[in-house]
Design a protein around this motif. Structure first.
Motif, short mmCIF file in Angstrom:
data_model
loop_
_atom_site.label_atom_id
_atom_site.label_comp_id
_atom_site.label_asym_id
_atom_site.label_seq_id
_atom_site.Cartn_x
_atom_site.Cartn_y
_atom_site.Cartn_z
N PHE A 50 38.92 -0.91 65.62
CA PHE A 50 38.02 -1.03 64.47
C PHE A 50 38.80 -1.21 63.17
N ARG A 51 38.56 -2.32 62.50
CA ARG A 51 39.17 -2.64 61.20
C ARG A 51 38.09 -3.23 60.31
N PRO A 52 37.25 -2.40 59.73
CA PRO A 52 36.11 -2.92 58.96
C PRO A 52 36.53 -3.70 57.72
N HIS A 61 33.48 -9.60 66.18
CA HIS A 61 34.42 -10.68 65.90
C HIS A 61 35.20 -10.45 64.61
N GLU A 62 34.56 -9.88 63.59
CA GLU A 62 35.17 -9.81 62.27
C GLU A 62 35.60 -8.41 61.85
N ASP A 63 35.10 -7.38 62.51
CA ASP A 63 35.41 -6.01 62.10
C ASP A 63 36.19 -5.23 63.16
N PHE A 64 36.56 -5.90 64.24
CA PHE A 64 37.34 -5.29 65.31
C PHE A 64 38.45 -6.27 65.72
N VAL A 65 39.58 -5.74 66.12
CA VAL A 65 40.65 -6.56 66.67
C VAL A 65 40.54 -6.45 68.19
N ASN A 66 40.46 -7.59 68.86
CA ASN A 66 40.30 -7.64 70.32
C ASN A 66 39.08 -6.86 70.78
N PHE A 67 38.04 -6.84 69.98
CA PHE A 67 36.76 -6.18 70.28
C PHE A 67 36.89 -4.66 70.47
N ALA A 68 38.04 -4.08 70.13
CA ALA A 68 38.24 -2.66 70.42
C ALA A 68 38.83 -1.85 69.26
N GLN A 108 34.87 5.52 66.82
CA GLN A 108 35.68 5.02 65.70
C GLN A 108 34.79 4.73 64.50
N VAL A 109 33.69 4.04 64.76
CA VAL A 109 32.77 3.66 63.69
C VAL A 109 32.15 4.91 63.06
#
Length: 195
Positions: free
Chosen positions: A157-159, A148-155, A19-20
């Motif tokens: 990816f929402r940068p 914590h801040e760039d992923f939702v539920n650690f999975a 994803q990244v």
């Protein structure tokens, strides 16, 4: 045209790296426009066991088919962005993949996008040390993505938006370094082929 390889460092099932890396590729390609060709290099596509070459890569190109395939792909780029997680303060088995080659890395710039609890800062430090030995140009600050801040539920990816500008700046530096190092790469390759 400068060719940039975006290397996905993790091969773990369920990894976040793809994803990244796609995000980095899309931003880099859009920002560079016609000045660069940007491609993903998925390490999972290369079945590289623990280094199994009899002779160190600094002395001779590898003989194994998997080594030659990896070398051909990596050698085709002028610059790299390594996308890496951090496992217990270290990069994944990415260092093994890097160790398979020598000449293919030299005289080329490398940048880092890390993701993890603390943005993979310690893993990238270890990769920077390895890059220096291989005569790569480490271009400076990394993009550090937080689970914590760039992923939702650690999975998922929402940068954060601030990272978009960081990637664009990274691409600008990578392109400038790749152009500046072009003559060095050509001279180094000529020496290597004569040896």
């Amino acid at each position: 045209m400068i060719r940039i390889g975006i290397i996905i460092g993790s091969t773990r099932p369920g990894r976040n790296g793809d994803q990244v890396a796609r995000w980095v590729r899309d931003l880099a390609a859009g920002h560079a426009g016609d000045t660069a060709e940007v491609e993903l290099v998925d390490r999972a596509d290369y079945a590289l066991p623990l280094l199994d070459e009899a002779v160190p890569p600094a002395q001779t190109p590898g003989r194994q088919p998997h080594t030659r395939r990896w070398a051909e792909r990596i050698g085709s780029y002028d610059a790299y962005v390594i996308v890496t997680p951090e496992y217990n303060t270290a990069p994944p088995a990415l260092t093994n993949a890097i160790d398979y080659l020598h000449q293919e890395w030299g005289g080329k710039p490398v940048a880092y996008v890390g993701y993890g609890i603390f943005g993979a800062v310690m893993a990238v430090q270890k990769l920077r040390a390895q890059a220096g030995v291989l005569r790569m140009a480490d271009i400076g600050p990394q993009v550090a993505l937080s689970l914590h801040e760039d992923f939702v539920n650690f999975a998922d990816f929402r940068p954060r938006e601030l990272h978009t500008a960081q990637v664009r700046g990274l691409v600008d530096e990578l392109l400038a370094w790749a152009q500046a190092l072009g003559p060095l790469r050509a001279a180094s390759q000529a020496v290597y082929e004569q040896a």
